[in-house]
Scaffold this active site. Structure first.
Site, PDB file in Angstrom:
ATOM      1  N   PHE A  94       0.820  -1.222   0.000  1.00 36.94           N
ATOM      2  CA  PHE A  94       0.000   0.000   0.000  1.00 36.94           C
ATOM      3  C   PHE A  94       0.847   1.261   0.000  1.00 36.94           C
ATOM      4  CE2 PHE A  94      -2.267  -3.365   2.345  1.00 36.94           C
ATOM      5  CZ  PHE A  94      -3.213  -3.649   1.372  1.00 36.94           C
ATOM      6  N   ARG A  95       1.987   1.198  -0.692  1.00 34.77           N
ATOM      7  CA  ARG A  95       2.884   2.367  -0.818  1.00 34.77           C
ATOM      8  C   ARG A  95       3.463   2.808   0.524  1.00 34.77           C
ATOM      9  NH1 ARG A  95       3.566   1.964  -5.905  1.00 34.77           N
ATOM     10  NH2 ARG A  95       1.684   1.871  -7.116  1.00 34.77           N
ATOM     11  N   LEU A  96       3.356   1.949   1.519  1.00 32.66           N
ATOM     12  CA  LEU A  96       3.966   2.288   2.816  1.00 32.66           C
ATOM     13  C   LEU A  96       5.382   1.709   2.821  1.00 32.66           C
ATOM     14  CD1 LEU A  96       0.878   1.793   5.134  1.00 32.66           C
ATOM     15  CD2 LEU A  96       1.821   3.907   4.196  1.00 32.66           C
TER      16      LEU A  96
END
Ligand SMILES: Cc1cc2nc3c(=O)[nH]c(=O)nc-3n(C[C@H](O)[C@H](O)[C@H](O)COP(=O)(O)O)c2cc1C
Length: 201
Positions: free
Chosen positions: A177-179
């Site tokens: 999640f783009r984390l």
């Protein structure tokens, strides 16, 4: 707290970079040692191009090029550079910013000597970054230096290495999640200690 463990573990960014590169050598289809090298020209306009990282030393990164090229002129006047390596297969990147100096001694001779004869002659034939009339004129130049220098050409004075002594090295790895995970290693100069911090993605 700096929880740089797993793939980020280590007390030396050069060692971690070497480890990541070794992993990339197993997974990347080609040129795992390609870096996008950024310089800045005399007007402050940034410039970027790929080169191959040839050595990760105890305290520096080394690549080779033509000393009359555009990049060399930019490096010689600014004495600073940045580069990024990105491995699509691993979904990781390493960013480096630092001070640049020439490697034009025995290290450059040894690397030049390790290249194929055609590459050694190619270095002589190419006036890198200068206008070229035609492909044929380049090939004529190759034939000329081949006849002149024979099977054992010396390293041209206008060809050698640059050593990037970093003040910043950032390790980035893709997260769900783009984390993403980012760890930035920073030091004031080559003699000071590294400080490590986790950065927001
Ligand atoms: C994957 C890749 C690797 C390259 N490696 C080098 C290199 O190690 N040294 C080099 O001088 N040029 C290399 N080049 C060519 C440069 O990107 C660039 O075209 C050339 O150095 C001239 O750049 P300049 O005019 O900004 O000096 C490479 C290009 C690619 C795509």
């Amino acid at each position: 707290m700096n929880e740089h463990n797993g793939i980020f573990a280590g007390t030396d960014p050069f060692e971690i970079a070497g480890r990541w590169l070794a992993e990339a050598e197993k997974t990347e289809p080609n040129d795992p040692n390609a870096i996008a090298l950024a310089t800045v020209d005399s007007e402050g306009l940034p410039n970027a191009r790929m080169v191959l990282l040839k050595e990760i030393e105890k305290d520096a990164f080394v690549f080779y090029t033509n000393y009359n090229s555009a990049k060399a002129q930019e490096l010689d006047s600014a004495h600073k550079a940045a580069f990024v390596m990105h491995w699509k297969s691993l979904r990781r990147q390493i960013r480096v910013r630092g001070i640049v100096s020439k490697e034009d001694g025995p290290g450059a001779d040894a690397y030049y000597a390790s290249r194929s004869l055609k590459s050694r002659l190619g270095a002589w034939a190419s006036r890198q970054s200068q206008p070229l009339e035609s492909r044929a004129s380049l090939m004529a130049e190759v034939a000329k230096v081949t006849a002149k220098l024979g099977p054992n050409p010396p390293r041209p004075e206008f060809w050698g290495g640059y050593r990037v002594s970093p003040v910043e090295v950032e390790f980035w790895a893709d997260g769900a999640f783009r984390l993403h995970d980012r760890f930035q290693w920073k030091r004031r100069n080559a003699d000071s200690d590294w400080q490590v911090q986790r950065l927001n993605p």
